[in-house]
Motif scaffolding. Structure first.
Motif, mmCIF file in Angstrom:
data_model
loop_
_atom_site.group_PDB
_atom_site.id
_atom_site.type_symbol
_atom_site.label_atom_id
_atom_site.label_comp_id
_atom_site.label_asym_id
_atom_site.label_seq_id
_atom_site.Cartn_x
_atom_site.Cartn_y
_atom_site.Cartn_z
ATOM 1 N N LEU A 37 95.220 -73.471 55.327
ATOM 2 C CA LEU A 37 95.388 -74.178 56.595
ATOM 3 C C LEU A 37 96.477 -73.474 57.385
ATOM 4 O O LEU A 37 97.371 -72.843 56.808
ATOM 5 N N VAL A 88 95.394 -81.908 49.790
ATOM 6 C CA VAL A 88 94.714 -80.872 49.023
ATOM 7 C C VAL A 88 94.025 -81.532 47.834
ATOM 8 O O VAL A 88 94.689 -82.133 46.986
ATOM 9 N N VAL A 96 91.713 -80.243 52.536
ATOM 10 C CA VAL A 96 91.239 -78.934 52.098
ATOM 11 C C VAL A 96 91.173 -78.932 50.576
ATOM 12 O O VAL A 96 91.934 -79.645 49.911
ATOM 13 N N GLN A 97 90.270 -78.150 50.038
ATOM 14 C CA GLN A 97 90.174 -78.025 48.591
ATOM 15 C C GLN A 97 91.264 -77.101 48.056
ATOM 16 O O GLN A 97 91.756 -76.210 48.769
ATOM 17 N N GLY A 121 92.307 -73.354 49.053
ATOM 18 C CA GLY A 121 91.998 -73.128 50.454
ATOM 19 C C GLY A 121 93.232 -72.847 51.285
ATOM 20 O O GLY A 121 94.350 -72.739 50.772
#
Length: 122
Positions: free
Chosen positions: A18, A120, A12-13, A16
């Motif tokens: 999760l 990340v 994920v950037q 972001g």
């Protein structure tokens, strides 16, 4: 014996979100304290969050407080970790754990999952 299986990790950037899940086997899930831990490359295992058997009490590491939320659904034998505003330093393998009456921030859990990778990117 309790078996724990984590899921929900991924890439994920930064910024972001999760949601990790940890599904537990066994009929006594609702009696256990559940915890989330993480281990980054080259670092020691780190406490992330824990929740008591009823969900009425939670604890968080300072590094994730305000960004992560632990919760549980005893009817589904599952504990969750919602992770928002993710940072590159959150990159790690995340593990869930189960134990009886484990004090907050303790690593003294009886059962551990295999882990799920969270990466990340910046």
């Amino acid at each position: 014996q309790v078996q724990l299986i984590e899921s929900g990790g991924g890439l994920v950037q930064a910024g972001g979100s999760l949601r990790l899940s940890c599904a537990a086997s066994g009929r006594t899930f609702s009696s256990y304290t559940m915890g989330w831990f993480r281990r980054a490359p080259g670092k020691e295992r780190e406490f992330v969050a824990s929740i008591n058997w009823s969900g009425s009490s939670t604890s968080y590491a300072d590094s994730v407080k305000g960004r992560f939320t632990i919760s549980r659904d005893n009817a589904k034998n599952t504990v969750y970790l919602r992770m928002n505003s993710l940072k590159p330093e959150d990159t790690a393998v995340y593990y869930c754990a189960a134990g009886s009456n484990v004090p907050a921030f303790s690593h003294g859990y009886d059962y551990w999952g295999q882990g799920t990778q969270v990466t990340v990117s910046s």
